[in-house]
Design an enzyme around this catalytic site. Structure first.
Site, PDB file in Angstrom:
ATOM      1  N   GLN A 184       6.522  -9.225  -6.229  1.00 25.38           N
ATOM      2  CA  GLN A 184       5.791  -9.506  -4.986  1.00 25.38           C
ATOM      3  C   GLN A 184       5.403 -10.985  -4.933  1.00 25.38           C
ATOM      4  O   GLN A 184       4.983 -11.537  -5.943  1.00 25.38           O
ATOM      5  CB  GLN A 184       4.528  -8.645  -4.921  1.00 25.38           C
ATOM      6  CG  GLN A 184       4.819  -7.146  -4.864  1.00 25.38           C
ATOM      7  CD  GLN A 184       5.159  -6.670  -3.465  1.00 25.38           C
ATOM      8  OE1 GLN A 184       5.219  -7.449  -2.526  1.00 25.38           O
ATOM      9  NE2 GLN A 184       5.402  -5.387  -3.334  1.00 25.38           N
ATOM     10  N   CYS A 218      10.115 -24.876  11.703  1.00 22.80           N
ATOM     11  CA  CYS A 218      10.473 -24.133  10.497  1.00 22.80           C
ATOM     12  C   CYS A 218      10.508 -22.639  10.786  1.00 22.80           C
ATOM     13  O   CYS A 218       9.724 -22.126  11.564  1.00 22.80           O
ATOM     14  CB  CYS A 218       9.447 -24.447   9.415  1.00 22.80           C
ATOM     15  SG  CYS A 218       9.647 -23.475   7.933  1.00 22.80           S
ATOM     16  N   GLU A 241      13.973   4.500  -7.704  1.00 20.98           N
ATOM     17  CA  GLU A 241      14.346   3.245  -7.048  1.00 20.98           C
ATOM     18  C   GLU A 241      15.863   3.150  -7.022  1.00 20.98           C
ATOM     19  O   GLU A 241      16.539   3.538  -7.970  1.00 20.98           O
ATOM     20  CB  GLU A 241      13.706   2.084  -7.836  1.00 20.98           C
ATOM     21  CG  GLU A 241      14.333   0.729  -7.681  1.00 20.98           C
ATOM     22  CD  GLU A 241      14.214   0.150  -6.278  1.00 20.98           C
ATOM     23  OE1 GLU A 241      13.147   0.243  -5.652  1.00 20.98           O
ATOM     24  OE2 GLU A 241      15.232  -0.401  -5.817  1.00 20.98           O
ATOM     25  N   CYS A 250       5.468  -1.568   4.982  1.00 20.04           N
ATOM     26  CA  CYS A 250       5.558  -2.954   5.468  1.00 20.04           C
ATOM     27  C   CYS A 250       5.958  -2.968   6.939  1.00 20.04           C
ATOM     28  O   CYS A 250       6.228  -4.029   7.490  1.00 20.04           O
ATOM     29  CB  CYS A 250       6.537  -3.752   4.619  1.00 20.04           C
ATOM     30  SG  CYS A 250       8.146  -2.993   4.496  1.00 20.04           S
ATOM     31  N   ASP A 282       6.621   3.745  -0.906  1.00 18.30           N
ATOM     32  CA  ASP A 282       6.533   2.340  -0.474  1.00 18.30           C
ATOM     33  C   ASP A 282       7.918   1.900  -0.014  1.00 18.30           C
ATOM     34  O   ASP A 282       8.577   1.089  -0.654  1.00 18.30           O
ATOM     35  CB  ASP A 282       6.050   1.477  -1.661  1.00 18.30           C
ATOM     36  CG  ASP A 282       5.854   0.016  -1.282  1.00 18.30           C
ATOM     37  OD1 ASP A 282       5.945  -0.320  -0.084  1.00 18.30           O
ATOM     38  OD2 ASP A 282       5.611  -0.800  -2.189  1.00 18.30           O
TER      39      ASP A 282
END
Ligand code: SAH
Length: 465
Positions: A293, A88, A343, A421, A394
């Site tokens: 999230q 997978c 954003e 991230c 972020d």
């Protein structure tokens, strides 16, 4: 003649086998072995393994090999929770103990900060792992297809392909999906509904999307279809609505020949067109298209850490750049005087505004646009008078745009909280900020995606007086 890679006096060729020690791990979770100085990357191998591998591909300075057999297992090796873990494409580290996954992720952050960021002393706090590193995802998208015998199957794509691995159980998805998939398959069989076939662009049901609110226990099932409607929808509804928590049963229409899972339009068959969930005290409405999230337990910890680092006392002006649906902004608005979110996706900003309204938050304002354009423009328009006490960023994996970092430096906030991230771009951006008046005060990893190679990091930078 082109000279090949030579080891022990012999040229290394495809399909040659070697016994190697795995001495390190790449940032994407592959094992690293050395043949003299020549580096081999071995997927599914773990640092500490001694393994038999076969060469797949050689390049000038490195090559790729396939794991054939573990000769001596690494002390960190464990039996994967899923029988299909290796095939997978979802998890890369299920064969590694969770304790060592956390060590690996902590080291990955440290290494990036040292090598790319040039930091010598790193104020690193212990990484936040999960108590239960399984069944943490609140959203799943199962492709639907047929096996060789013509039976309907659902599951996940094998790594780097669109071959469906027939499995209704996934060890990182919220429990309960097995039953939902079984009911949809029953409906499809009874009502003779065909799964979609990518090759011929025929058939109806492409994917089954499930979402569950971890705090509210509300469940959404959405069928993504290559058409405008499904036959006998009431049969599907009757089956699904018997499940406790079922809140929304809907369709999403995607008639394009595309790898994109969701189309732009939807239709509700039963119940509401969204489910609700909480992160901390903040309530969110989540529709099939909303970004939310996927690990709400760790998201809460991540945002609490960002809030702790921001250390607000109620008088601050805060900017939240790359704010998505305003998750961090609304979290911070509870403790700040005023929060501004920026954003690039306009739908996300619509959701952010709606989420502010349903939570009665009136001190958060949102702007659509690229952070590297909106912030510099507003700063210029204010002739350099626009101030911020705290700036939170972020960004996606590529990190912050230079124009944005420049404006942050000009605005000179007391604190910058960086949520990242990707430790590599984080390190690059921190280096710049620390060369321009800031000091790295706190760093903490957060494991949002156990069993994968990904890791989130929160950092606090403070202005040097
Ligand atoms: N802080 C949010 C979202 C973080 S993900 C949360 O925790 O939920 C990063 C976000 O940056 C995404 O929503 C993406 O759409 C947005 N984005 C990407 N490039 C951008 C840019 N140049 N300017 C502003 N936002 C951007």
């Amino acid at each position: 003649m082109k000279k090949g890679i030579v080891y022990n006096g012999k040229e290394i060729k495809k399909n040659d086998t070697f016994i190697v020690n795995i001495v390190d791990m790449t940032t994407e979770g592959e094992g690293v072995a050395k043949l003299d100085g020549y580096t081999l990357f071995v997927k599914d191998a773990l640092v500490g393994d001694c393994a038999k591998v076969s060469i797949m591909k050689t390049k000038k300075n490195y090559g790729y090999a396939r794991l054939l057999e573990i000769m001596t297992p690494s002390p960190y090796r464990v039996e994967p929770a899923c029988s299909v873990a290796r095939k997978c494409g979802g998890c890369q580290l299920q064969h590694c103990s969770y304790a060592h996954q956390l060590v690996y992720k902590q080291d990955k952050i440290l290494n990036c900060l040292m090598r790319i960021g040039g930091f010598a002393e790193i104020p690193m706090e212990p990484i936040m792992g999960m108590e239960e590193p399984f069944y943490y995802r609140n959203k799943a998208q199962f492709p639907v297809g047929k096996n060789k015998d013509g039976e309907i199957i659902t599951g996940f794509y094998a790594g780097r392909t669109h071959d469906i691995i027939d499995t209704s159980h996934c060890a990182i998805q919220a429990k309960g999906n097995d039953k939902l998939l079984q009911l949809v398959k029953e409906y499809m069989t009874e009502c003779k509904v065909e799964p979609y076939c990518e090759k011929t662009h025929t058939g109806l049901v492409r994917h089954i999307l499930t979402r569950v609110g971890f705090s509210t226990k509300e469940i959404m099932v959405c069928l993504i279809i290559n058409g405008n409607e499904i036959p006998n929808p009431q049969v599907l509804v009757e089956k699904l609505k018997s499940i406790s928590g079922m809140t929304s049963i809907c369709l999403n229409i995607n008639k394009e020949r595309t790898n994109r899972i969701l189309g732009d339009k939807g239709k509700t068959l039963w119940g509401k067109d969204y489910i609700e969930d909480y992160i901390g005290n903040i309530k969110y409405q989540i529709s099939p298209l909303s970004f939310y999230q996927v690990n709400p337990i760790q998201t809460t910890r991540l945002y609490e850490t960002a809030l702790e680092y921001a250390d607000l006392d109620g008088d601050e002006i805060v900017w939240d750049l790359y704010c998505g649906i305003g998750t961090i902004s609304l979290f911070l608005a509870q403790k700040a005087k005023q929060v501004y979110g920026v954003e690039i996706v306009s739908q996300a900003i619509e959701d952010a505004k709606q989420n502010a309204v349903i939570n009665g938050i009136s001190n958060a304002e949102f702007f659509v646009g690229a952070a590297e354009e909106v912030l510099p423009k507003k700063y210029e328009e204010s002739k350099g008078t626009m101030a911020a006490d705290v700036i939170v960023v972020d960004p996606p994996r590529k990190g912050c745009h230079m124009a944005l970092l420049d404006t942050i430096v000009k605005m000179n906030p007391k604190k910058v909280v960086y949520v990242s991230c990707d430790p590599a771009t984080l390190a690059r951006d921190l280096k710049y900020l620390c060369e321009n008046g800031y000091e790295l005060k706190r760093v903490r990893g957060c494991d949002m995606f156990p069993n994968s190679f990904h890791v989130e990091t929160v950092c606090l930078l403070t202005r040097i007086k």
